[in-house]
Scaffold this active site. Structure first.
Site, short mmCIF file in Angstrom:
data_model
loop_
_atom_site.label_atom_id
_atom_site.label_comp_id
_atom_site.label_asym_id
_atom_site.label_seq_id
_atom_site.Cartn_x
_atom_site.Cartn_y
_atom_site.Cartn_z
N GLY A 46 -1.18 -4.35 6.34
CA GLY A 46 0.17 -4.14 6.82
C GLY A 46 0.90 -3.05 6.08
O GLY A 46 0.31 -2.22 5.41
N HIS B 191 -2.80 4.57 8.56
CA HIS B 191 -3.27 3.42 9.32
C HIS B 191 -3.30 3.73 10.82
O HIS B 191 -4.23 3.33 11.53
CB HIS B 191 -2.35 2.22 9.10
CG HIS B 191 -2.33 1.68 7.71
ND1 HIS B 191 -1.23 1.78 6.89
CD2 HIS B 191 -3.28 1.04 6.99
CE1 HIS B 191 -1.49 1.20 5.74
NE2 HIS B 191 -2.73 0.75 5.75
N ARG C 226 1.51 1.91 -1.25
CA ARG C 226 2.06 1.83 -2.61
C ARG C 226 2.90 3.04 -2.98
O ARG C 226 3.58 3.03 -4.01
CB ARG C 226 0.94 1.63 -3.62
CG ARG C 226 0.30 0.23 -3.54
CD ARG C 226 -0.74 0.00 -4.62
NE ARG C 226 -1.13 -1.40 -4.69
CZ ARG C 226 -2.18 -1.93 -4.06
NH1 ARG C 226 -2.91 -1.15 -3.27
NH2 ARG C 226 -2.47 -3.21 -4.19
#
Length: 283
Positions: A31, A37, A189
């Site tokens: 997620g 992604h 991150r």
């Protein structure tokens, strides 16, 4: 796009698609989706009729002092992005759904050799957690193809060996790294970085580019890697490793040549960043 948290409904849906002759692609994620992604979703669409994404923040792959509790969870935004990209189904199970008997007695999957150095040496148990959950997701979804990002190069190598060793009939597609305008590899991150650290972070990729250039100029491997580590320290990083490896086995090598890859991991403040540069992509 359907969002499911039930294993039974997931498998019923996938079985119906298979009866209709559809080829199915899987994109496993934790997620907090970004463009990297979403490029996995694009790649999956190129190789299959139906695309299934999963979102599961897997506790097995986090160490006791890592960021499991603060890892960003943004399901509503992730759903919106997946819908826009044409994903057909999102499987977003709870920990209790995937690990109903708890984690302590769970059967674990270990992939030797390729998981033992680099990030594996600095994050004990991490790749066992990755291999375990990916194997579980493969068993639940039985995809024809699965897409993973090349940014997590060691993870991709571990999964390829897992599929090879277990004779799983799944094509594993590595998708090139998505980068920001200054070369920083996109990562969930990166959101941990303040504005100053975000500016510094681009030096990680620059270190790889500079090291590759030094190799091409004929400098010795030991010298190049030592200079690269020094460059990172001078830029404010706390490097864990900078390594030149065979891209298939991840064993250390000394020649920058076809089939080789430079890999780096370093801390910037409290944020751990990784990146890599392969000979084939740099040439």
């Amino acid at each position: 796009m359907h969002t499911l948290d039930s294993i039974t409904v997931l498998q019923q849906t996938l079985a119906a698609w298979r009866r209709e002759g559809h080829r199915i692609a899987l994109v496993p994620t934790m997620g907090n989706l970004h463009e990297g992604h979403l490029r996995l979703i694009d790649a999956a669409r190129q190789h299959a009729d139906r695309v299934v994404a999963t979102i599961f923040v897997n506790p097995l792959q986090f160490g006791p002092d890592e960021d499991l509790d603060r890892y960003p969870r943004t399901l509503a935004e992730d759903q919106r992005l997946l819908i826009e990209r044409g994903c057909d189904l999102l499987f977003a199970p709870s920990v209790e759904t995937l690990y109903p008997e708890g984690q302590a007695t769970l059967t674990r999957i270990s992939v030797p050799q390729v998981s033992e150095g680099l990030c594996g040496a600095h994050r004990p148990g991490h790749f066992e957690g990755v291999a375990t959950v990916v194997s579980l997701l493969f068993n639940l979804t039985r995809p024809d193809v699965a897409c993973f990002g090349e940014k997590d190069f060691q993870q991709l190598t571990v999964i390829r060996k897992l599929v090879r060793d277990q004779h799983m009939p799944i094509d594993i597609i590595g998708v090139p790294i998505a980068r920001d305008h200054d070369g920083l590899a996109l990562s969930s991150r990166n959101r941990y970085l303040d504005s100053e650290a975000r500016t510094q972070a681009s030096r990680l990729h620059q270190c790889l580019v500079d090291s590759a250039r030094q190799f091409e100029q004929g400098e010795a491997s030991e010298q190049v890697l030592a200079q690269g580590l020094q460059q990172l320290e001078e830029a404010g990083f706390r490097p864990e490793y900078l390594a030149l490896c065979d891209a298939t086995t991840l064993r250390p090598i000394t020649a920058w040549q076809p089939g080789s890859v430079l890999l780096v991991a370093a801390w910037l403040g409290t944020t751990r960043l990784i990146d890599n540069l392969s000979y084939d992509s740099a040439s």
